[in-house]
Design a protein around this motif. Structure first.
Motif, mmCIF file in Angstrom:
data_model
loop_
_atom_site.group_PDB
_atom_site.id
_atom_site.type_symbol
_atom_site.label_atom_id
_atom_site.label_comp_id
_atom_site.label_asym_id
_atom_site.label_seq_id
_atom_site.Cartn_x
_atom_site.Cartn_y
_atom_site.Cartn_z
ATOM 1 N N ALA A 111 0.851 -1.182 0.000
ATOM 2 C CA ALA A 111 0.000 0.000 0.000
ATOM 3 C C ALA A 111 0.890 1.237 0.000
ATOM 4 N N LEU A 112 0.362 2.325 -0.521
ATOM 5 C CA LEU A 112 1.097 3.581 -0.643
ATOM 6 C C LEU A 112 0.429 4.623 0.228
ATOM 7 N N ARG A 113 1.234 5.382 0.976
ATOM 8 C CA ARG A 113 0.700 6.467 1.802
ATOM 9 C C ARG A 113 1.368 7.771 1.408
ATOM 10 N N ILE A 114 0.550 8.815 1.254
ATOM 11 C CA ILE A 114 1.056 10.167 1.044
ATOM 12 C C ILE A 114 0.574 10.978 2.235
ATOM 13 N N ASP A 115 1.506 11.500 3.056
ATOM 14 C CA ASP A 115 1.088 12.224 4.253
ATOM 15 C C ASP A 115 0.784 13.687 3.934
ATOM 16 N N VAL A 116 0.368 14.452 4.945
ATOM 17 C CA VAL A 116 -0.048 15.844 4.744
ATOM 18 C C VAL A 116 1.090 16.740 4.265
ATOM 19 N N ASN A 117 2.323 16.297 4.433
ATOM 20 C CA ASN A 117 3.488 17.066 3.963
ATOM 21 C C ASN A 117 3.941 16.658 2.569
ATOM 22 N N GLY B 271 -13.467 6.438 12.792
ATOM 23 C CA GLY B 271 -12.277 6.254 13.619
ATOM 24 C C GLY B 271 -10.972 6.615 12.927
ATOM 25 N N GLY B 272 -11.037 6.967 11.642
ATOM 26 C CA GLY B 272 -9.845 7.401 10.921
ATOM 27 C C GLY B 272 -9.152 6.345 10.088
ATOM 28 N N CYS B 273 -9.606 5.096 10.143
ATOM 29 C CA CYS B 273 -9.027 4.053 9.286
ATOM 30 C C CYS B 273 -9.650 4.145 7.899
ATOM 31 N N ASN C 249 -4.486 2.432 8.938
ATOM 32 C CA ASN C 249 -4.778 3.436 9.954
ATOM 33 C C ASN C 249 -3.946 4.698 9.722
ATOM 34 N N ALA C 250 -4.232 5.736 10.486
ATOM 35 C CA ALA C 250 -3.591 7.038 10.294
ATOM 36 C C ALA C 250 -2.079 6.986 10.496
ATOM 37 N N ALA C 251 -1.598 6.058 11.307
ATOM 38 C CA ALA C 251 -0.163 5.927 11.548
ATOM 39 C C ALA C 251 0.537 5.127 10.453
ATOM 40 N N GLY C 252 -0.226 4.596 9.498
ATOM 41 C CA GLY C 252 0.356 3.808 8.424
ATOM 42 C C GLY C 252 0.351 2.317 8.673
#
Length: 115
Positions: free
Chosen positions: A9-15, A40-42, A57-60
């Motif tokens: 999976a790929l995550r792009i954070d707010v930065n 819940g943010g997932c 989840n939000a922490a990756g």
């Protein structure tokens, strides 16, 4: 973002930082539909040809949720919806061969069959 052909999976954070998340996910043509963000943010993704719901989840953190969903492949392709009761629902490509997917507000997966 959930992988269709990639193993991660790929995550792009707010930065704008990009991360490939662990663990690797087995199989081919894993997830195709858009994910749905839970209260819940997932973010939950219904399996296209994968065997389980994907949760990020939000922490990756990446989890493959039980139960394994058997049946026709591909299974789910349309985006899910967040209902007022906090559940997320995904309808299958073929409702006669694959159950409706319900993800409860606490993150439990239920398979709903027609009566």
């Amino acid at each position: 973002f959930a992988p269709l052909s990639s193993r991660q999976a790929l995550r792009i954070d707010v930065n704008g930082n990009v991360d490939l998340l662990q663990p690797e996910i087995p199989g081919d043509f894993r997830y195709d539909a858009d994910g749905v963000v839970s209260p819940g943010g997932c973010v939950y993704f219904a399996p296209y040809c994968a065997g389980q719901v994907l949760s990020i989840n939000a922490a990756g953190g990446v989890d493959l949720l039980e139960p394994e969903i058997r049946g026709r492949m591909p299974k789910y392709q349309a985006a899910g919806v967040l209902a007022p009761n906090g559940c997320i629902y995904f309808v299958p490509i073929d409702a006669g061969l694959v159950p409706v997917l319900a993800i409860k507000a606490e993150g439990n997966v239920e398979l709903l069959e027609p009566e």
